[in-house]
Write an enzyme that holds these catalytic residues in place. Structure first.
Site, short mmCIF file in Angstrom:
data_model
loop_
_atom_site.label_atom_id
_atom_site.label_comp_id
_atom_site.label_asym_id
_atom_site.label_seq_id
_atom_site.Cartn_x
_atom_site.Cartn_y
_atom_site.Cartn_z
N LYS A 104 46.56 90.62 58.71
CA LYS A 104 47.70 89.77 58.35
C LYS A 104 48.80 90.02 59.38
CE LYS A 104 50.04 88.19 54.16
NZ LYS A 104 49.73 86.77 54.24
N ARG A 109 45.40 96.86 53.00
CA ARG A 109 45.23 95.79 53.99
C ARG A 109 46.29 95.91 55.09
NH1 ARG A 109 44.92 89.83 51.70
NH2 ARG A 109 47.17 90.09 51.54
N GLU A 124 39.39 78.70 56.38
CA GLU A 124 40.32 78.80 55.25
C GLU A 124 41.35 77.67 55.26
OE1 GLU A 124 42.40 82.56 55.00
OE2 GLU A 124 42.28 82.85 57.14
C1 LIG Z 1 45.74 83.25 56.00
C2 LIG Z 1 45.71 83.69 54.59
N1 LIG Z 1 44.56 83.59 53.90
C3 LIG Z 1 44.47 83.97 52.62
C4 LIG Z 1 45.56 84.48 51.94
C5 LIG Z 1 45.42 84.91 50.52
O1 LIG Z 1 45.36 86.31 50.43
P1 LIG Z 1 45.83 87.05 49.12
O2 LIG Z 1 45.00 86.54 48.01
O3 LIG Z 1 45.54 88.51 49.38
O4 LIG Z 1 47.26 86.75 48.96
C6 LIG Z 1 46.78 84.60 52.60
C7 LIG Z 1 47.96 85.14 51.91
O5 LIG Z 1 48.19 86.32 51.93
C8 LIG Z 1 46.85 84.21 53.96
O6 LIG Z 1 48.01 84.31 54.61
#
Ligand SMILES: Cc1ncc(COP(=O)(O)O)c(C=O)c1O
Length: 339
Positions: free
Chosen positions: A183, A80, A219
């Site tokens: 991210k 990612r 989200e």
């Molecule tokens: C905006 C956002 N959505 C979702 C997630 C959850 O992703 P993950 O399960 O890969 O940590 C995160 C954290 O990383 C995030 O910052």
């Protein structure tokens, strides 16, 4: 090392002993170097500072009952980060180097991995930014990768205690064709006005809707959204949310438990038909939502009427954390032990 109260750790920064760094210069990544400084020297014209050429990751190291330190699907984070780097035109950090840096930074800071049973974990934060000087919007020619660790408690206070959320229609986190799936720091900067307003109002976080129509759920602050209804795990299909590794894993666990899984648009109007709702992510794990307030329409949706997370969320939480801490066999091949 000062004594750490493992059971009452916040989700925040605590200094550890070492971090690792590598610099991409003259067309190649340099050796990974160990540093005990918490600071970096940065060029005043670095593209990371001016144009947001920056990406980060977040994953955890879990201490098992057997004294082994486990990582959960770390390759997904490495991949990612490459996708995020490409998303803002940075030099990607190779998966093999990511692995080397990740394992070494944990080994070097082993004493900061919280003990089994404390509920706390060692959070690992890789970060990549444009460190080369440019004035004028174009990708830099130099990039810096840093990886550091810090012991953390649960992101949402109270751990498994259900939280409340507010829908924010006046702030967009990410546009449909923008950077929401990466991210990158800019998304978090964009989300802060809404998060601060939510906290001021007494909410744990904010529920973002799709930026274009404000019709669908996107989200929950820094976590994905899921809902349970009619033996089905439902999570948004959206071009502006981060592809959560936790959510992807929960989809597989839900299927394995005999639930149906649907990744599709979720209209705000559908909220009242849900049996359970929650936020999921590395930091959030599974945090159940007890109330969603929609101030623009004067609506309040209530869940967890007995004050506890619902049965399906609880089952998913127990299954996921049992795999992460090594309490249950990992039939999915998600775990790597840090030797
Ligand atoms: C905006 C956002 N959505 C979702 C997630 C959850 O992703 P993950 O399960 O890969 O940590 C995160 C954290 O990383 C995030 O910052």
């Amino acid at each position: 090392m000062e004594t750490i109260d493992w059971k009452n750790l916040p989700f925040g920064y605590i200094k550890t002993d070492y971090n690792l760094r590598s610099v991409f210069k003259n067309g190649k990544w340099g050796d990974i170097e160990v540093s005990s400084s918490e600071y970096i020297d940065i060029h005043i014209a670095a593209t990371g500072l001016h144009y947001g050429q920056e990406a980060f990751e977040g994953l955890k190291a879990y201490m098992g009952k057997d004294g082994k330190i486990r990582l959960f699907r770390w390759e997904e984070n490495a991949k990612r980060m490459i996708s995020s780097a490409n998303g803002v035109v940075m030099e990607p950090f190779p998966v093999e180097m990511f692995k080397e840096a990740l394992f070494r930074v944990i080994q070097l800071n082993k004493k900061y991995v919280p003990p089994y049973g404390s509920g706390a974990t060692l959070y690992v934060r890789p970060v990549l930014y444009g460190s080369g000087a440019e004035v004028g919007v174009k990708p830099g020619s130099e990039y810096t990768f840093i990886i550091f660790v810090t012991p953390v408690g649960p992101y949402f206070k109270g751990g498994v205690v259900p939280v409340n959320m507010i829908i924010s229609r006046d702030v967009d986190r990410a546009a449909p064709m923008g950077t929401g799936t990466f991210k990158v720091g800019g998304n978090y900067a964009a989300s802060m006005r809404a998060i601060v307003a939510a906290r001021k109002g007494g909410y744990s976080n904010t529920l973002f809707l799709d930026a274009k129509e404000k019709k669908y759920i996107d989200e929950c602050g820094p976590a994905n959204f899921f809902a349970i209804k009619n033996n089905t795990y439902i999570t948004p299909d959206s071009k502006s949310v981060l592809p959560s590794i936790t959510n992807k894993s929960l989809c597989e666990l839900a299927k394995d438990m005999g639930l149906k899984v649907e990744r599709r648009h979720i209209e705000v109007d559908e909220i009242e038909s849900f049996e359970e709702v929650g936020a999921c992510g590395t930091a959030a794990v599974i945090t159940s939502i007890k109330t969603i307030v929609d101030p623009d329409f004067g609506k309040t949706y209530n869940f967890c009427k007995d004050g506890n997370p619902g049965p399906v969320s609880t089952k998913l939480y127990n299954k996921l954390t049992a795999i992460q801490f090594g309490d249950e066999p990992d039939k999915f091949g998600w775990i790597t032990v840090v030797e």
